[in-house]
Design a protein around this motif. Structure first.
Motif, mmCIF file in Angstrom:
data_model
loop_
_atom_site.group_PDB
_atom_site.id
_atom_site.type_symbol
_atom_site.label_atom_id
_atom_site.label_comp_id
_atom_site.label_asym_id
_atom_site.label_seq_id
_atom_site.Cartn_x
_atom_site.Cartn_y
_atom_site.Cartn_z
ATOM 1 N N ILE A 1 0.837 -1.201 0.000
ATOM 2 C CA ILE A 1 0.000 0.000 0.000
ATOM 3 C C ILE A 1 0.875 1.255 0.000
ATOM 4 C CG2 ILE A 1 -1.591 1.368 1.416
ATOM 5 C CD1 ILE A 1 -2.832 -1.355 2.256
ATOM 6 N N GLU B 1 0.904 3.999 -2.957
ATOM 7 C CA GLU B 1 0.629 5.416 -2.702
ATOM 8 C C GLU B 1 1.777 6.300 -3.191
ATOM 9 O OE1 GLU B 1 -2.178 5.046 1.316
ATOM 10 O OE2 GLU B 1 -0.012 5.305 1.511
ATOM 11 N N LYS C 1 -4.912 1.859 -6.903
ATOM 12 C CA LYS C 1 -6.112 1.932 -6.065
ATOM 13 C C LYS C 1 -6.649 0.546 -5.732
ATOM 14 C CE LYS C 1 -7.544 6.632 -7.199
ATOM 15 N NZ LYS C 1 -8.591 7.506 -7.775
ATOM 16 N N SER C 2 -6.459 -0.409 -6.627
ATOM 17 C CA SER C 2 -6.880 -1.776 -6.318
ATOM 18 C C SER C 2 -6.037 -2.349 -5.185
ATOM 19 C CB SER C 2 -6.768 -2.665 -7.557
ATOM 20 O OG SER C 2 -5.418 -2.853 -7.924
ATOM 21 N N ILE D 1 -4.481 -0.359 -2.826
ATOM 22 C CA ILE D 1 -4.795 0.444 -1.643
ATOM 23 C C ILE D 1 -6.141 0.070 -1.039
ATOM 24 C CG2 ILE D 1 -5.253 2.790 -0.816
ATOM 25 C CD1 ILE D 1 -3.275 3.736 -3.050
ATOM 26 N N GLU D 2 -7.141 -0.105 -1.870
ATOM 27 C CA GLU D 2 -8.493 -0.375 -1.380
ATOM 28 C C GLU D 2 -8.728 -1.843 -1.072
ATOM 29 O OE1 GLU D 2 -10.939 1.173 -4.451
ATOM 30 O OE2 GLU D 2 -10.373 3.271 -4.073
ATOM 31 N N GLY D 3 -7.795 -2.703 -1.440
ATOM 32 C CA GLY D 3 -7.979 -4.134 -1.213
ATOM 33 C C GLY D 3 -7.389 -4.621 0.083
ATOM 34 N N ARG D 4 -7.027 -3.692 0.935
ATOM 35 C CA ARG D 4 -6.369 -4.059 2.184
ATOM 36 C C ARG D 4 -7.332 -4.755 3.139
ATOM 37 N NH1 ARG D 4 -3.568 0.125 6.544
ATOM 38 N NH2 ARG D 4 -2.671 -1.452 7.901
ATOM 39 N N SER D 5 -6.853 -5.796 3.812
ATOM 40 C CA SER D 5 -7.616 -6.453 4.875
ATOM 41 C C SER D 5 -6.802 -6.372 6.158
ATOM 42 C CB SER D 5 -7.871 -7.920 4.520
ATOM 43 O OG SER D 5 -6.650 -8.608 4.364
#
Length: 215
Positions: A36, A40, A194-195, A197-201
């Motif tokens: 991530i 970024e 963004k995939s 960054i937004e796919g973080r668990s």
């Protein structure tokens, strides 16, 4: 083995499983965090590069961007002026040299952590900047060319000059050959980053998952 010993053994196994699961979850979380951060940093650098390219190709220049070019002892004024005008791109590029070096270095980390195929926008961006620099090299010679054997050769030369000027300067023609490509590169990198960054668990999400699926 009595029930007490069995329960004790089971509790130990469960403890080991929880510990291993926690370590694996932490390792996964740590790796995702690094991805991530890389995504970024990369995306922000590409946004900066887009602005830098816009600046490189700005059609207006200042005397300070040309003054470092000295006229050679036997150089014609036309040749000198051509080199000075072309130098604008090189002068501006130096101001962003650190940024483009950083992007080139990020490419290798990006390939290792996110994927080789996903690193394609790096190569596309580099190709665009190379074309702009090459246009300056061509024009530094071609602008000074004045004598032609035939009218056809003059026309062919003028066509080549105009093609390079379209790359060198922004908005010199209605269909800009650079800006749409830069926009495409940015959109592709936005989609990739963004995939990530937004796919973080999170670790909490990991432990909140049910062990057994409901039928």
């Amino acid at each position: 083995m009595n029930w007490s010993d069995a329960l004790h053994s089971i509790s130990i196994l469960i403890g080991i499983w929880v510990a291993i699961s926690g370590i694996n979850a932490w390792r996964k979380e740590h790796m995702e965090k690094r991805k991530i951060e890389l995504a970024e940093d990369t995306l922000a650098s590409f946004y900066e590069a887009s602005d830098a390219i816009t600046y490189l190709r700005h059609p207006f220049s200042y005397p300070s961007e040309k003054e470092e070019i000295e006229q050679g002892p036997k150089e014609s004024k036309a040749s000198w002026e051509a080199r000075k005008n072309a130098n604008v791109v090189f002068y501006r590029y130096k101001q962003y040299q650190e940024l483009f070096n950083k992007i080139h270095a990020l490419r290798y980390r990006f390939m290792a952590q996110i994927g080789r195929d996903e690193a394609k926008p790096f190569e596309d961006l580099r190709q665009i900047t190379n074309e702009i620099m090459n246009s300056a090299r061509h024009l530094s010679r071609w602008w000074a060319t004045e004598h032609f054997i035939t009218a056809e050769k003059r026309a062919a030369h003028q066509k080549r000059v105009e093609e390079q000027e379209a790359i060198f300067w922004a908005n010199s023609v209605e269909e800009d050959p650079i800006n749409p490509r830069v926009e495409t590169v940015i959109k592709e990198m936005e989609s990739i980053c963004k995939s990530v960054i937004e796919g973080r668990s999170s670790i909490a999400d990991y432990f909140n998952k049910p062990i057994f699926k409901k039928s």
